[in-house]
Design a protein around this motif. Sequence first.
Motif, PDB file in Angstrom:
ATOM      1  N   ILE A  14      -0.910  -1.218  -2.133  1.00  0.00           N
ATOM      2  CA  ILE A  14      -2.227  -0.585  -2.024  1.00  0.00           C
ATOM      3  C   ILE A  14      -2.101   0.883  -2.410  1.00  0.00           C
ATOM      4  N   ALA A  15      -2.910   1.285  -3.381  1.00  0.00           N
ATOM      5  CA  ALA A  15      -2.905   2.665  -3.867  1.00  0.00           C
ATOM      6  C   ALA A  15      -3.746   3.539  -2.933  1.00  0.00           C
ATOM      7  N   HIS A  28      -1.945  10.839   2.394  1.00  0.00           N
ATOM      8  CA  HIS A  28      -2.609   9.793   1.631  1.00  0.00           C
ATOM      9  C   HIS A  28      -3.463   8.966   2.584  1.00  0.00           C
ATOM     10  N   GLY A  29      -4.700   8.751   2.210  1.00  0.00           N
ATOM     11  CA  GLY A  29      -5.591   7.864   2.960  1.00  0.00           C
ATOM     12  C   GLY A  29      -5.712   6.550   2.213  1.00  0.00           C
ATOM     13  N   TYR A  30      -5.579   5.444   2.911  1.00  0.00           N
ATOM     14  CA  TYR A  30      -5.601   4.118   2.297  1.00  0.00           C
ATOM     15  C   TYR A  30      -6.746   3.299   2.866  1.00  0.00           C
ATOM     16  N   ARG A  31      -7.254   2.371   2.038  1.00  0.00           N
ATOM     17  CA  ARG A  31      -8.271   1.418   2.474  1.00  0.00           C
ATOM     18  C   ARG A  31      -7.933   0.071   1.846  1.00  0.00           C
ATOM     19  N   CYS A  32      -7.710  -0.913   2.685  1.00  0.00           N
ATOM     20  CA  CYS A  32      -7.364  -2.253   2.239  1.00  0.00           C
ATOM     21  C   CYS A  32      -8.631  -3.085   2.060  1.00  0.00           C
ATOM     22  N   GLY A  33      -8.522  -4.140   1.272  1.00  0.00           N
ATOM     23  CA  GLY A  33      -9.635  -5.068   1.081  1.00  0.00           C
ATOM     24  C   GLY A  33     -10.041  -5.781   2.361  1.00  0.00           C
ATOM     25  N   CYS A  34      -9.141  -5.854   3.343  1.00  0.00           N
ATOM     26  CA  CYS A  34      -9.459  -6.511   4.615  1.00  0.00           C
ATOM     27  C   CYS A  34     -10.300  -5.610   5.528  1.00  0.00           C
TER      28      CYS A  34
END
Length: 63
Positions: A14-15, A28-34
Amino acid sequence: MLTDTCPSCCRRGIAPAATRTRGNRIVHGYRCGCGRTWATTRDLTAYSDLHARRTQQPNRKAA
């Protein structure tokens, strides 16, 4: 680019959705499809040292 693994569903690669630099640290802030969101903080001086050591070591192509 650094990627991460979702701590909820374990999806890999996940980018970052957002990046912010704070002094010698990068967030870095991440957001997954889930739907899970999370942030990581990395000390750039630690990564710079690791990169410097890798570039000093000969690899198979250079040898």
